[in-house]
Design an enzyme around this catalytic site. Structure first.
Site, PDB file in Angstrom:
ATOM      1  CG  HIS A   5     -23.497  39.976  -2.136  1.00 34.10           C
ATOM      2  ND1 HIS A   5     -23.328  40.848  -3.188  1.00 34.10           N
ATOM      3  CD2 HIS A   5     -22.250  39.542  -1.823  1.00 34.10           C
ATOM      4  CE1 HIS A   5     -22.043  40.934  -3.480  1.00 34.10           C
ATOM      5  NE2 HIS A   5     -21.356  40.153  -2.656  1.00 34.10           N
TER       6      HIS A   5
ATOM      7  CG  HIS B 194     -18.800  35.558  -2.454  1.00 32.60           C
ATOM      8  ND1 HIS B 194     -18.606  35.657  -3.806  1.00 32.60           N
ATOM      9  CD2 HIS B 194     -19.141  36.814  -2.031  1.00 32.60           C
ATOM     10  CE1 HIS B 194     -18.803  36.917  -4.189  1.00 32.60           C
ATOM     11  NE2 HIS B 194     -19.121  37.635  -3.124  1.00 32.60           N
TER      12      HIS B 194
ATOM     13  NE  ARG C 299      -5.909  19.966  -1.926  1.00 37.12           N
ATOM     14  CZ  ARG C 299      -4.876  19.585  -1.197  1.00 37.12           C
ATOM     15  NH1 ARG C 299      -4.474  18.314  -1.202  1.00 37.12           N
ATOM     16  NH2 ARG C 299      -4.242  20.470  -0.469  1.00 37.12           N
TER      17      ARG C 299
ATOM     18  N   GLY D 108     -14.513  39.936  -7.798  1.00 33.03           N
ATOM     19  CA  GLY D 108     -13.094  40.287  -7.873  1.00 33.03           C
ATOM     20  C   GLY D 108     -12.908  41.794  -7.845  1.00 33.03           C
TER      21      GLY D 108
ATOM     22  CG  HIS E  31     -19.450  41.813  -6.575  1.00 37.74           C
ATOM     23  ND1 HIS E  31     -19.957  40.605  -6.952  1.00 37.74           N
ATOM     24  CD2 HIS E  31     -19.040  41.651  -5.286  1.00 37.74           C
ATOM     25  CE1 HIS E  31     -19.868  39.761  -5.931  1.00 37.74           C
ATOM     26  NE2 HIS E  31     -19.327  40.358  -4.903  1.00 37.74           N
TER      27      HIS E  31
ATOM     28  CD  GLU F 126     -16.652  45.141  -2.523  1.00 35.29           C
ATOM     29  OE1 GLU F 126     -16.617  44.553  -3.630  1.00 35.29           O
ATOM     30  OE2 GLU F 126     -16.390  44.573  -1.447  1.00 35.29           O
TER      31      GLU F 126
ATOM     32  CG  ASP G 156     -19.224  40.058   0.486  1.00 40.52           C
ATOM     33  OD1 ASP G 156     -19.422  39.336  -0.511  1.00 40.52           O
ATOM     34  OD2 ASP G 156     -18.471  41.060   0.450  1.00 40.52           O
TER      35      ASP G 156
HETATM   36 ZN   LIG Z   1     -19.296  39.746  -2.813  1.00 41.59          ZN
END
Ligand SMILES: [Zn+2]
Length: 341
Positions: free
Chosen positions: A17, A19, A72, A171, A198, A201, A279
């Site tokens: 987990h 990101h 970008r 999110g 997720h 949480e 995370d």
């Molecule tokens: Zn997460």
């Protein structure tokens, strides 16, 4: 008590987990900012360290979005991905399932095929040059609604890059009910992807049940509030549905008030397969090694106990059986060597 840092630093690990953008360390952000001098992000490492000192959660979101704004071009995507793998390799992370939100890049106009090529190119280079195996989880940014879900499912199923193993949902949870995403998870699962939303949480255990019952969850991101429902803990334990626990993140986002109140102990005592993860590590001032040391303290573990946690992550991963056996054997060999010093 022994300082477990040196042991943990060399321990072969898997991370489940973590990101993509959230793993951009100040070093990586400085490189990206130098490519885009018009951005407001400082390029000087010292100024960046201040920039990464968050005053509150809103500030964290601002910084996160300013890093998103630095990504970008496909070259930026490739650089970010490979450099994240380099930071992982330095911690002896042998395998990682990196959560990527392709929607944030494609909606900003990055060509979708070029995006997939960039992450795949970085994945192959990381494995060949650093020995760290990367796999992808494409996640829906829940706050962007069903249009984002549709787009993420399309990108995952139609453009499916070789390294993609799972489908997720991130999110905010409050005001973003899980069941509405069922059709998109159904499509991803039908295409052979694993389900790793997720849940639980920042909301209660009912969100974890929703993730299990509506989204076919095979692992749960966080699942912190599961401890409020003994029947849920029993269900997770019985079905070997792992929780992806990220202790420092839970404090940073105030999902849990203090580390000492973290419910990881209750999860383990209930027989749940607990994995330790970071995370958004640089953004929460941590890394996977520190999370293992924190978990060892909360759980009162010695070296063998910590090695057991590392093996939980291997077991709960979506790596093939031979790959799992290989990393588990590395963990055992390292631990026995360490203890025989
Ligand atoms: Zn997460």
């Amino acid at each position: 008590m022994t300082d477990l840092h040196p042991f943990v630093a060399g321990l072969p690990k898997a991370e489940l987990h973590v990101h993509h953008v959230g793993s951009a360390s100040p070093r990586i952000v400085a490189e990206l900012a130098a490519r885009h001098p018009d951005s407001k992000v400082p390029t000087d490492p010292e100024a960046l360290a201040d920039y990464f000192t968050f005053t509150d959660f809103a500030h964290f979101i601002d910084v996160y979005l300013s890093v998103v704004d630095l990504i970008r071009t496909p070259e930026d995507v490739r650089l970010l991905t490979f450099e994240v793998a380099r930071d992982m390799a330095r911690q002896n992370i042998r395998y990682a399932e990196l959560t990527i939100t392709p929607f944030s890049s494609t909606r900003r106009g990055i060509d979708e095929k070029a995006f997939m090529e960039a992450i795949e190119d970085a994945r192959r280079a990381a494995e060949a040059e650093l020995g760290t195996v990367l796999r992808w989880c494409f996640d829906i940014p829940g706050e962007a609604g069903l249009q984002a879900a549709e787009e993420t499912a399309r990108l995952a199923v139609d453009l499916r890059p070789e390294g993609l193993v799972s489908f997720g949902l991130g999110g905010p949870e409050i005001g973003v009910p899980r069941p509405q995403f069922k059709p998109y998870f159904d499509r991803a699962i039908a295409a052979g992807l694993h389900s790793v939303p997720h849940a639980g949480e920042t909301t209660g255990p009912e969100t974890v049940w929703d993730a299990l019952n509506h989204l076919g969850a095979e692992r749960i991101g966080h699942g912190t509030s599961s401890v409020k429902d003994p029947a849920l803990l029993a269900h997770l334990a019985e079905h070997r549905i792992a929780l992806e626990v990220c202790p420092t993140s839970n404090i940073a986002t105030r999902a849990v008030a203090t580390l000492d109140e973290h419910p990881v102990r209750e999860m383990v005592d209930a027989g749940v397969l607990v994995t330790i993860n970071s995370d958004d590590p640089p953004m929460f001032g941590t890394d996977l090694n520190s999370e293992y040391v924190v978990a060892a303290r909360l759980l009162g573990l010695d070296e063998r106990g910590v090695a057991g946690l590392a093996k939980n992550a291997v077991e709960a991963s979506f790596l093939d059986p031979a790959g799992k056996r290989r990393i588990a054997a590395e963990i055992d060999a390292y631990t026995e060597n360490w203890l025989a010093r």
